[in-house]
Design a protein around this motif. Structure first.
Motif, PDB file in Angstrom:
ATOM      1  N   ARG A   1      30.577  38.492  40.291  1.00  0.00           N
ATOM      2  CA  ARG A   1      32.002  38.566  39.902  1.00  0.00           C
ATOM      3  C   ARG A   1      32.330  39.886  39.214  1.00  0.00           C
ATOM      4  O   ARG A   1      31.590  40.345  38.355  1.00  0.00           O
ATOM      5  CB  ARG A   1      32.364  37.403  38.970  1.00  0.00           C
TER       6      ARG A   1
ATOM      7  N   SER B   1      36.125  42.089  37.907  1.00  0.00           N
ATOM      8  CA  SER B   1      37.583  42.065  37.887  1.00  0.00           C
ATOM      9  C   SER B   1      38.108  42.942  39.013  1.00  0.00           C
ATOM     10  O   SER B   1      37.732  44.109  39.101  1.00  0.00           O
ATOM     11  CB  SER B   1      38.095  42.584  36.545  1.00  0.00           C
TER      12      SER B   1
ATOM     13  N   ARG C   1      41.296  44.787  40.716  1.00  0.00           N
ATOM     14  CA  ARG C   1      42.643  45.230  40.349  1.00  0.00           C
ATOM     15  C   ARG C   1      43.346  45.903  41.519  1.00  0.00           C
ATOM     16  O   ARG C   1      44.180  46.778  41.342  1.00  0.00           O
ATOM     17  CB  ARG C   1      42.591  46.148  39.127  1.00  0.00           C
TER      18      ARG C   1
ATOM     19  N   CYS D   1      41.111  38.460  38.517  1.00  0.00           N
ATOM     20  CA  CYS D   1      41.016  39.264  37.290  1.00  0.00           C
ATOM     21  C   CYS D   1      41.769  38.525  36.187  1.00  0.00           C
ATOM     22  O   CYS D   1      42.947  38.196  36.352  1.00  0.00           O
ATOM     23  CB  CYS D   1      41.632  40.656  37.484  1.00  0.00           C
TER      24      CYS D   1
ATOM     25  N   GLY E   1      45.517  38.903  30.259  1.00  0.00           N
ATOM     26  CA  GLY E   1      46.154  38.384  29.051  1.00  0.00           C
ATOM     27  C   GLY E   1      47.479  39.081  28.820  1.00  0.00           C
ATOM     28  O   GLY E   1      48.380  38.560  28.170  1.00  0.00           O
TER      29      GLY E   1
ATOM     30  N   PHE F   1      30.843  46.962  34.242  1.00  0.00           N
ATOM     31  CA  PHE F   1      29.846  45.906  34.030  1.00  0.00           C
ATOM     32  C   PHE F   1      28.918  46.189  32.857  1.00  0.00           C
ATOM     33  O   PHE F   1      27.998  45.437  32.594  1.00  0.00           O
ATOM     34  CB  PHE F   1      29.053  45.625  35.315  1.00  0.00           C
TER      35      PHE F   1
ATOM     36  N   SER G   1      35.383  39.969  29.262  1.00  0.00           N
ATOM     37  CA  SER G   1      36.170  39.896  28.027  1.00  0.00           C
ATOM     38  C   SER G   1      37.239  40.974  28.085  1.00  0.00           C
ATOM     39  O   SER G   1      37.051  42.008  28.740  1.00  0.00           O
ATOM     40  CB  SER G   1      35.281  40.093  26.797  1.00  0.00           C
ATOM     41  N   ALA G   2      38.343  40.729  27.417  1.00  0.00           N
ATOM     42  CA  ALA G   2      39.451  41.682  27.426  1.00  0.00           C
ATOM     43  C   ALA G   2      38.947  43.031  26.914  1.00  0.00           C
ATOM     44  O   ALA G   2      38.243  43.098  25.902  1.00  0.00           O
ATOM     45  CB  ALA G   2      40.588  41.169  26.558  1.00  0.00           C
ATOM     46  N   ALA G   3      39.263  44.100  27.621  1.00  0.00           N
ATOM     47  CA  ALA G   3      38.822  45.456  27.293  1.00  0.00           C
ATOM     48  C   ALA G   3      37.298  45.530  27.182  1.00  0.00           C
ATOM     49  O   ALA G   3      36.756  46.427  26.532  1.00  0.00           O
ATOM     50  CB  ALA G   3      39.481  45.959  26.002  1.00  0.00           C
TER      51      ALA G   3
ATOM     52  N   TRP H   1      43.931  43.362  21.869  1.00  0.00           N
ATOM     53  CA  TRP H   1      43.878  41.996  22.410  1.00  0.00           C
ATOM     54  C   TRP H   1      43.984  40.989  21.268  1.00  0.00           C
ATOM     55  O   TRP H   1      43.123  40.962  20.388  1.00  0.00           O
ATOM     56  CB  TRP H   1      42.583  41.804  23.212  1.00  0.00           C
TER      57      TRP H   1
ATOM     58  N   ILE I   1      35.237  31.613  27.373  1.00  0.00           N
ATOM     59  CA  ILE I   1      34.701  32.091  28.660  1.00  0.00           C
ATOM     60  C   ILE I   1      33.180  32.246  28.545  1.00  0.00           C
ATOM     61  O   ILE I   1      32.412  31.769  29.389  1.00  0.00           O
ATOM     62  CB  ILE I   1      35.359  33.440  29.046  1.00  0.00           C
TER      63      ILE I   1
END
Ligand SMILES: Cc1cc2nc3c(=O)[nH]c(=O)nc-3n(C[C@H](O)[C@H](O)[C@H](O)COP(=O)(O)O)c2cc1C
Length: 281
Positions: free
Chosen positions: A14, A16, A18, A105, A108, A174, A208-210, A239, A248
């Motif tokens: 997996r 994200s 975009r 993706c 938030g 990653f 995780s965000a950013a 965030w 998560i």
């Protein structure tokens, strides 16, 4: 939870996405995503809802990219425990989609006004005003149920990045902390069983965000209970809802233990303004 997808290879593959092709998810795949969303079973109570919606192919919703036709929202109340459960359950869905070759993706920061137009869900028009400069559901806890995060669902559009760009991009995205750096007490590392290390390894690979990776692991009960939480007082300048990310991460650890044949118990409680997950074997 039955083994509905291969845990490790799904987590490892997996990323994200975009950039999406402007084509809808194939009907048979959409049916299996909807079935999965309706039948998710987790060992704790929750009120998280997974809602599918269609979007126009503009960049109003996600702002940095065009929406593909199919999208999904994870809805819940907005206290720290509920949003963390939205993270846990949302990630099970994201991983299931990944196992069906559907790109996703976590977002938030989406345009709330546009989401409400596409998927009416707010209980009052005033709720629009609570978003953070137009993005996301609110800066902090808010009344009622909200879309905690959303995700596109579709097929990755390779925009022809040069090989070098692609490699740099992949590694940057990653990059993850090592397990040792994530232990509240690094001295406990040597005492951890292979199975626990296996599940923590899957936990550290969570999105995780950013890519802030704010989760920290600790142990109770002779190393048979893993606790997952952010450090007390943790704040990120961009965030506002890191407890989503903690849920998560907890879902990855839980899946890892199931993969190793355990039937772990799971609880989540609020402690010092954080969601604290306890996963026990
Ligand atoms: C809760 C959450 C919110 C996120 N919000 C956004 C977002 O608003 N915009 C965005 O481009 N990426 C967002 N991301 C994606 C992260 O940037 C991404 O997961 C992280 O950089 C790690 O990369 P990977 O998912 O490819 O492993 C979010 C991720 C999470 C878990």
């Amino acid at each position: 939870m039955n083994k509905l997808f291969p845990v490790k290879s799904t987590i490892d593959s997996r990323r994200s996405a975009r950039s999406y092709k402007m084509t809808p998810v194939a009907d048979d795949v959409m049916d299996s995503l909807k079935n999965f969303a309706e039948s998710i079973s987790v060992p704790f109570e929750h009120t998280v809802e997974i809602r599918f919606f269609k979007a126009d192919s503009t960049n109003v919703l996600y702002t940095t990219m065009k929406s593909p036709p199919d999208n999904v929202a994870f809805l819940a109340e907005t206290d720290v425990v509920s949003i963390s459960k939205a993270g846990f359950i949302g990630e099970l869905f994201i991983l299931f989609a990944q196992s069906k070759d559907i790109a996703t993706c976590w977002y938030g920061h989406y345009k709330l006004f546009e989401l409400e137009r596409l998927m009416p869900h707010l209980q009052s028009a005033d709720h629009i005003e609570e978003s953070n400069k137009g993005y996301g559901y609110a800066k902090g806890e808010a009344a009622g149920r909200r879309a905690i995060c959303i995700s596109p669902l579709g097929y990755y559009e390779d925009r022809g990045l040069r090989l070098m760009d692609r490699i740099t991009k992949t590694t940057a995205s990653f990059r993850r902390k090592e397990i040792k750096e994530l232990l509240e007490n690094p001295n406990e590392y040597g005492g951890l069983s292979e199975d626990i290390l296996y599940s923590l390894d899957l936990g550290r690979k969570a999105p995780s965000a950013a890519n802030a990776q704010m989760w920290r692991f600790a142990f109770e009960n002779n190393l048979k209970t893993i606790t997952i939480a952010m450090p007390v007082g943790y704040k990120h300048f961009k965030w506002e809802h890191p407890n989503v990310d903690i849920g998560i991460c907890a879902s990855h650890v839980w899946l890892g233990l199931i993969d190793k044949g355990y039937n772990p118990t799971v609880s989540v409680k609020e402690d010092s303004d954080r969601a604290v997950w306890r996963i026990s074997i």
